[in-house]
Design a protein around this motif. Structure first.
Motif, PDB file in Angstrom:
ATOM      1  N   ASP A  95      -6.938  -7.596 -13.794  1.00 34.80           N
ATOM      2  CA  ASP A  95      -5.382  -8.223 -14.355  1.00 34.80           C
ATOM      3  C   ASP A  95      -5.620  -9.400 -15.116  1.00 34.80           C
ATOM      4  N   VAL A  96      -6.754  -9.519 -16.159  1.00 32.75           N
ATOM      5  CA  VAL A  96      -6.975 -10.438 -16.975  1.00 32.75           C
ATOM      6  C   VAL A  96      -5.936 -10.696 -18.087  1.00 32.75           C
ATOM      7  N   SER A  97      -5.365 -11.783 -18.361  1.00 35.11           N
ATOM      8  CA  SER A  97      -4.455 -11.815 -19.533  1.00 35.11           C
ATOM      9  C   SER A  97      -5.147 -11.948 -20.917  1.00 35.11           C
ATOM     10  N   PRO A  98      -4.631 -11.549 -21.836  1.00 37.60           N
ATOM     11  CA  PRO A  98      -5.036 -11.807 -23.100  1.00 37.60           C
ATOM     12  C   PRO A  98      -5.946 -12.914 -23.379  1.00 37.60           C
ATOM     13  N   GLU A  99      -5.159 -13.804 -23.233  1.00 37.79           N
ATOM     14  CA  GLU A  99      -5.395 -15.212 -23.750  1.00 37.79           C
ATOM     15  C   GLU A  99      -6.569 -15.551 -22.730  1.00 37.79           C
ATOM     16  N   MET A 100      -6.827 -15.245 -21.344  1.00 35.61           N
ATOM     17  CA  MET A 100      -7.763 -15.478 -20.649  1.00 35.61           C
ATOM     18  C   MET A 100      -9.101 -14.797 -21.080  1.00 35.61           C
ATOM     19  N   ARG A 101      -8.905 -13.586 -21.428  1.00 35.90           N
ATOM     20  CA  ARG A 101     -10.021 -12.725 -21.848  1.00 35.90           C
ATOM     21  C   ARG A 101     -10.625 -13.227 -22.995  1.00 35.90           C
ATOM     22  N   LEU A 102      -9.839 -13.731 -24.217  1.00 31.61           N
ATOM     23  CA  LEU A 102     -10.295 -14.233 -25.073  1.00 31.61           C
ATOM     24  C   LEU A 102     -11.215 -15.198 -24.886  1.00 31.61           C
ATOM     25  N   LYS A 103     -10.747 -16.229 -23.983  1.00 35.04           N
ATOM     26  CA  LYS A 103     -11.761 -17.381 -23.599  1.00 35.04           C
ATOM     27  C   LYS A 103     -12.881 -17.074 -23.067  1.00 35.04           C
ATOM     28  N   VAL A 104     -13.040 -15.851 -22.229  1.00 34.10           N
ATOM     29  CA  VAL A 104     -14.449 -15.697 -21.818  1.00 34.10           C
ATOM     30  C   VAL A 104     -15.131 -15.028 -22.637  1.00 34.10           C
ATOM     31  N   LEU A 208     -19.623  -7.584 -26.633  1.00 29.55           N
ATOM     32  CA  LEU A 208     -18.362  -8.435 -27.172  1.00 29.55           C
ATOM     33  C   LEU A 208     -17.855  -7.562 -28.408  1.00 29.55           C
ATOM     34  N   SER A 209     -18.853  -6.893 -29.274  1.00 30.31           N
ATOM     35  CA  SER A 209     -18.050  -6.246 -30.406  1.00 30.31           C
ATOM     36  C   SER A 209     -17.174  -5.010 -29.697  1.00 30.31           C
ATOM     37  N   ALA A 210     -17.752  -4.340 -28.984  1.00 33.69           N
ATOM     38  CA  ALA A 210     -16.990  -3.220 -28.104  1.00 33.69           C
ATOM     39  C   ALA A 210     -15.666  -3.782 -27.771  1.00 33.69           C
ATOM     40  N   ASN A 211     -15.743  -4.750 -26.938  1.00 33.43           N
ATOM     41  CA  ASN A 211     -14.494  -5.415 -26.308  1.00 33.43           C
ATOM     42  C   ASN A 211     -13.620  -5.486 -27.352  1.00 33.43           C
ATOM     43  N   ALA A 212     -13.733  -6.082 -28.490  1.00 32.75           N
ATOM     44  CA  ALA A 212     -12.730  -6.225 -29.456  1.00 32.75           C
ATOM     45  C   ALA A 212     -12.235  -5.152 -30.442  1.00 32.75           C
TER      46      ALA A 212
END
Length: 215
Positions: A95-104, A208-212
């Protein structure tokens, strides 16, 4: 494949310097981290399946991630007692928010970039010099391209196939389908000459590429 699906879904980077953190408000150290989870050392016991909150600071901002404990063990040689005992636990983010996922993701890109830059400075084999910037390429194509590309290396030749899964194979890597073909060709050559540690870094960059990518 079933064998690949049974393996750890996300790559993690072992940190040269652990990150100070808290787990449910108690002091902890992040020993390695990826976009899907982390491995931490903390005081007190943990139970498999337990839901926890991992909190740390990155570039002056607080990052708070919900996670489930998927494995845990006592650190040998630590004093007895539930409060003094040190444990090491594997966490899977949930349940990671988009904002937190982007920071990671940004943090992972920074860490991997530093490691690759250090390797180049030490004249180590090129373990992804071009791949280090994959995550920042293909911005325009990312908006209109869906899916992933999975590259597999059998020791002599590569096979490439479109995929609907971002899972990283053990004998290659998976990236977003939007990436530049020339950059991916360079990444393949880097993978061929890299040692096991270098290949792990390449899979981290690819993840990182795949996650985006757009599924």
């Amino acid at each position: 494949m079933a064998v690949e699906n049974d393996r750890r879904r996300f790559q993690r980077l072992k940190l040269a310097r652990p990150i100070l953190a808290t787990v449910n408000g108690q002091s902890a150290l992040i020993l390695d981290i990826g976009i899907g989870g982390a491995f931490v050392e903390h005081y007190g016991p943990a139970k498999i399946g337990e839901h926890v909150t991992l909190t740390f600071r990155w570039q002056g901002a607080e990052v708070s991630l919900s996670a489930d404990v998927n494995r845990t063990s006592k650190v040998e040689g630590t004093p007895p007692g539930p409060k003094a005992r040190a444990s090491q636990s594997g966490l899977e983010f949930t349940d990671v928010s988009p904002e937190m996922r982007l920071k990671v993701q940004d943090m992972m890109a920074t860490f991997v970039g530093r490691v690759l830059a250090a390797q180049r400075a030490n004249a180590a084999p090129d373990a992804g010099q071009s791949g280090a910037i994959l995550y920042q390429l293909g911005q325009a194509r990312r908006l209109r391209t869906h899916g992933y590309l999975t590259y597999r290396f059998d020791g002599d030749a590569w096979t490439v196939e479109h995929s609907d899964s971002p899972v990283q194979p053990v004998n290659g890597f998976t990236v977003g389908a939007y990436e530049d073909e020339e950059e991916l060709e360079t990444l393949c050559r880097a993978y061929e000459s890299a040692d096991s540690h270098g290949r792990t870094l390449i899979r981290l960059v690819a993840e990182l590429s795949a996650n985006a990518a757009r599924p």
